[in-house]
Design a protein around this motif. Structure first.
Motif, PDB file in Angstrom:
ATOM      1  N   CYS A 440     -16.651 -12.640  16.243  1.00  0.00           N
ATOM      2  CA  CYS A 440     -16.391 -11.328  16.842  1.00  0.00           C
ATOM      3  C   CYS A 440     -14.912 -11.215  17.171  1.00  0.00           C
ATOM      4  O   CYS A 440     -14.365 -12.045  17.919  1.00  0.00           O
ATOM      5  CB  CYS A 440     -17.223 -11.121  18.107  1.00  0.00           C
ATOM      6  SG  CYS A 440     -17.000  -9.474  18.842  1.00  0.00           S
ATOM      7  N   ALA A 441     -14.258 -10.209  16.597  1.00  0.00           N
ATOM      8  CA  ALA A 441     -12.859  -9.902  16.887  1.00  0.00           C
ATOM      9  C   ALA A 441     -12.792  -8.701  17.814  1.00  0.00           C
ATOM     10  O   ALA A 441     -13.541  -7.732  17.645  1.00  0.00           O
ATOM     11  CB  ALA A 441     -12.092  -9.614  15.600  1.00  0.00           C
ATOM     12  N   ARG A 442     -11.916  -8.780  18.767  1.00  0.00           N
ATOM     13  CA  ARG A 442     -11.676  -7.665  19.694  1.00  0.00           C
ATOM     14  C   ARG A 442     -10.364  -7.003  19.291  1.00  0.00           C
ATOM     15  O   ARG A 442      -9.301  -7.639  19.292  1.00  0.00           O
ATOM     16  CB  ARG A 442     -11.602  -8.173  21.128  1.00  0.00           C
ATOM     17  CG  ARG A 442     -11.379  -7.097  22.189  1.00  0.00           C
ATOM     18  CD  ARG A 442     -11.335  -7.746  23.574  1.00  0.00           C
ATOM     19  NE  ARG A 442     -11.118  -6.789  24.641  1.00  0.00           N
ATOM     20  CZ  ARG A 442      -9.931  -6.356  25.059  1.00  0.00           C
ATOM     21  NH1 ARG A 442      -8.822  -6.807  24.453  1.00  0.00           N
ATOM     22  NH2 ARG A 442      -9.824  -5.495  26.048  1.00  0.00           N
ATOM     23  N   LEU A 443     -10.430  -5.717  18.925  1.00  0.00           N
ATOM     24  CA  LEU A 443      -9.285  -4.975  18.408  1.00  0.00           C
ATOM     25  C   LEU A 443      -9.012  -3.799  19.324  1.00  0.00           C
ATOM     26  O   LEU A 443      -9.738  -2.802  19.325  1.00  0.00           O
ATOM     27  CB  LEU A 443      -9.569  -4.481  16.984  1.00  0.00           C
ATOM     28  CG  LEU A 443      -9.997  -5.549  15.976  1.00  0.00           C
ATOM     29  CD1 LEU A 443     -10.432  -4.901  14.672  1.00  0.00           C
ATOM     30  CD2 LEU A 443      -8.882  -6.552  15.741  1.00  0.00           C
ATOM     31  N   ASP A 444      -7.986  -3.932  20.132  1.00  0.00           N
ATOM     32  CA  ASP A 444      -7.548  -2.840  21.006  1.00  0.00           C
ATOM     33  C   ASP A 444      -6.439  -2.104  20.263  1.00  0.00           C
ATOM     34  O   ASP A 444      -5.275  -2.499  20.292  1.00  0.00           O
ATOM     35  CB  ASP A 444      -7.059  -3.412  22.337  1.00  0.00           C
ATOM     36  CG  ASP A 444      -6.690  -2.339  23.345  1.00  0.00           C
ATOM     37  OD1 ASP A 444      -6.855  -1.144  23.029  1.00  0.00           O
ATOM     38  OD2 ASP A 444      -6.230  -2.688  24.440  1.00  0.00           O
ATOM     39  N   MET A 445      -6.818  -1.051  19.565  1.00  0.00           N
ATOM     40  CA  MET A 445      -5.903  -0.362  18.663  1.00  0.00           C
ATOM     41  C   MET A 445      -5.004   0.616  19.428  1.00  0.00           C
ATOM     42  O   MET A 445      -5.339   1.074  20.531  1.00  0.00           O
ATOM     43  CB  MET A 445      -6.690   0.383  17.588  1.00  0.00           C
ATOM     44  CG  MET A 445      -7.607  -0.517  16.755  1.00  0.00           C
ATOM     45  SD  MET A 445      -6.704  -1.725  15.771  1.00  0.00           S
ATOM     46  CE  MET A 445      -5.936  -0.661  14.549  1.00  0.00           C
ATOM     47  N   ALA A 446      -3.858   0.923  18.791  1.00  0.00           N
ATOM     48  CA  ALA A 446      -2.893   1.841  19.417  1.00  0.00           C
ATOM     49  C   ALA A 446      -2.261   2.724  18.351  1.00  0.00           C
ATOM     50  O   ALA A 446      -1.057   2.922  18.332  1.00  0.00           O
ATOM     51  CB  ALA A 446      -1.822   1.049  20.156  1.00  0.00           C
TER      52      ALA A 446
END
Length: 671
Positions: A440-446
């Motif tokens: 599981c990757a956590r991607l906090d996009m911007a």
């Protein structure tokens, strides 16, 4: 305290020591004993503070450390925050946790093996199997899935023996599994496969360079990576700049390498793409239902920590070319800092064509070689190696690839088995069980959002064929259809290769000048089966994050780990699957992407004695973000080191002598 260049810089030696000193003082003041440090790491500032700092570097957030400690039996787990900006640094928060166990640190794993080898019953069982040299015994420390009731902080030890110090012990599994209590420092249970000592497989199956039985290949000539002018990237502290990419990195004991503030320079401006990205959990369930192997399911991020398990990488072997290394700084159980030298490798590599077209009317060809920047580290989690790679490409693509290698976890056949039902015989009498690796990757996009992604919207895009009719009279029509995912429950999604499904992260506050639609990046995953364990099983309850490929939540500083903050001994029903039950709105609420993917590994003889690399991962690709192909400005070159091969051709004749290729300069096309 020493000055830090950026609020996300990892803790220094001095800061780890100061944190430990502040914790020791607080422990003494509280009259506690048996202090054992588990984790000391940077407490990352809140996202709002980081966004504010990026906009105005005068608004520096407080510098704090986060520590997890144990004072057993009175306090098995305490979360402590230490204010490093105070003089001297002091504890600012003390949070005692109940019914939770911190990860098994390297010191914990060494302790578990020492407890096992010192146990009289274990020694007696070894002696019954004609094993008297304890230094040849290997005890693999595993967390315990579905631990028997009444046990405390326990580690199960899968047992092996070597024939000599460099021997591959996985070729010689033993038939009993001790369970060590790390707090009591004793063996509390031993599970035996057989009542009487069975035959221990005695055939050596080795990969060590000094033990090879096969002849080395003799037809490999050197293949060197040469960069006569050095690399194209620069490193300023923890900030990497390459081509048009700007990438800040950090490293911690749990996640290992973390990306921050990833942006791409476009028309003189660095456009944000990713605020923060890392791998945040793994579940590795095994298929064998025979006791005690039903307890075999490791959560490698939460159980051991990828940073704690990181390797020191070797120049010219693990990484080739012009290399820059970042070191990783951790702590031991006494609170002292220790360093993994060369933990993260940064280098460039050629990856074939970036783009090409030949005008067939006149034969003129334009082509560009593609190169990418690689940020990688490798973790050895007991038997497996995981090589984690972030790739940054010249067309604005970000790719995450995991290369799985290392050793299969082996065991004896269970009573009554001649051919393993849940695995493969990889050597006589040696069973390697089928299993899965769910990530599981956590991607906090911007995406184009200076506020760290607050305005973003996530959508699902499918290809949908049009029905035969007036709008599709020839039956060839299909459309790309987008559906916005507006709440947490609606955003629980599965991959669908039959629809060409991708997920888009788009910014409605940034409109593309040509399409008139929000700029976006799309997440392109690899479809895979979910966890095969029954949803009502302990594995199913603990690994609920791996039951979907996509989850989306509104940003929350406290929501970091999809299987919960503490996975050792957990029973599930925590973390991501619980958060989304709130069904919070996500569109325009700073959405965080949780992407789950994996491999189902039916073991093979070819995976033994050491496993060839398996690949899995995902891509983040620009989707109407740029004003055209961002790689069109890569200059044309011809590789001057390339030569014609003078060996025999397909018709058996030989070519003339090797001829150097034309030396290319900027402005010269390959044609």
């Amino acid at each position: 305290m020493a000055k830090f260049a950026h609020p996300l810089d990892p803790l220094s030696f001095a800061e780890i020591q100061a944190t430990a000193a502040a914790v020791r003082t607080a422990v003494l003041e509280k009259g506690l004993e048996n202090l054992r440090f588990n984790t000391i790491t940077l407490k990352e500032p809140a996202k709002k503070e980081l966004v504010s700092y990026e906009a105005n570097e005068d608004s520096v957030p407080p510098r704090c450390a986060f520590a997890i400690i144990q004072c057993w039996p009175k306090l098995p787990l305490v979360e402590v925050i230490v204010d490093l900006s105070s003089s001297p640094p002091s504890v600012s928060s003390w949070d005692e946790k109940q019914d939770a166990e911190p990860l098994a640190s390297p010191d914990d794993c060494e302790l578990a093996e020492a407890i096992t080898k010192a146990d009289a019953e274990v020694q007696a069982l070894l002696k019954e199997r004609n094993i008297t040299q304890l230094d040849l015994v290997a005890c693999d420390p595993w967390s315990v899935n579905d631990a028997p009731s009444g046990l405390g902080r326990v580690i199960q030890l899968f047992m092996y023996v070597r024939t000599h110090p460099d021997d591959n012990h996985y070729a010689h599994p033993l038939d009993f599994v001790p369970v060590a209590d790390l707090n009591l420092k004793k063996i509390v249970r031993i599970d035996k496969q057989y009542e009487a000592p069975p035959h221990i497989p005695d055939r050596n199956v080795n990969y060590h360079r000094n033990l090879m039985e096969k002849e080395w290949r003799t037809d490999l000539k050197p293949l060197n990576i040469v960069q006569p002018e050095g690399p194209s990237f620069t490193v300023e502290g923890n900030l990497i700049k390459w081509q048009k990419w700007h990438i800040r990195v950090s490293f911690n004991s749990r996640e290992g390498l973390v990306l921050h503030n990833v942006g791409y320079e476009d028309n003189g401006k660095v456009r944000p793409i990713v605020h923060r990205a890392s791998l945040v959990e793994m579940a590795v369930p095994y298929a064998d239902t025979n006791p005690p192997f039903h307890r075999k399911c490791a959560f490698d991020v939460g159980d051991y920590g990828l940073g704690f398990c990181a390797n020191s990488l070797e120049l010219g072997c693990d990484c080739v070319g012009n290399i820059f290394y970042f070191d990783g700084l951790m702590n031991d159980s006494k609170g002292e800092p220790w360093e993994v030298k060369k933990a993260v490798c940064v280098h460039e590599e050629d990856v074939g064509l970036l783009w090409k077209h030949m005008e067939y009317r006149n034969g003129h060809s334009e082509s560009r070689r593609s190169r990418r920047l690689v940020l990688s580290f490798t973790s050895t989690v007991v038997n497996y190696e995981y090589n984690f790679n972030w790739y940054f490409q010249q067309d604005g693509t970000i790719e995450f690839e995991i290369k799985l290698t290392g050793e299969l976890s082996t065991n004896l056949l269970s009573p009554g088995e001649d051919d393993p039902e849940f695995g493969t015989l990889v050597a006589p009498g040696v069973n390697a069980q089928h299993h899965q690796h769910m990530f599981c990757a956590r991607l906090d996009m911007a995406v184009d959002d200076p506020d760290g992604g607050a305005a973003l919207v996530v959508s699902e895009q499918d290809f949908v064929p049009l029905p035969l009719g007036p709008k599709n009279p020839h039956g060839n029509g299909f459309r790309a259809v987008e559906t916005d995912l507006t709440s947490e429950l609606k955003a629980m999604r599965c991959a669908d290769p039959f629809k060409g499904r991708v997920w888009k992260i788009k910014n409605p506050d940034s409109i593309h000048p040509i399409t008139g639609k929000p700029v976006a990046y799309k997440l392109v995953g690899t479809p895979n089966p979910f966890v095969f364990a029954d949803p009502q099983s302990t594995i199913g309850q603990r690994a609920q994050f791996a039951m979907k490929n996509l989850w989306v939540t509104p940003y929350n500083d406290r929501e970091r780990y999809p299987a919960g903050d503490y996975t050792i001994g957990s029973k599930g029903n925590v973390g991501l699957s619980e958060w989304v039950k709130q069904d919070r709105p996500i569109a325009g609420h700073d959405p965080v992407i949780w992407h789950c993917f994996g491999i189902s590994h039916a073991t093979r003889v070819e995976d033994f004695p050491v496993m060839p690399v398996e690949h899995v991962g995902f891509k983040l690709k620009a989707a109407n973000f740029f004003d055209g192909n961002p790689g069109v400005d890569v200059p044309p070159t011809v590789n001057g080191s390339s030569k014609l091969f003078a060996g025999p051709t397909m018709n058996g004749t030989s070519k003339p002598g090797a001829t150097p290729a034309m030396n290319g300069t900027n402005g010269t096309s390959c044609h």
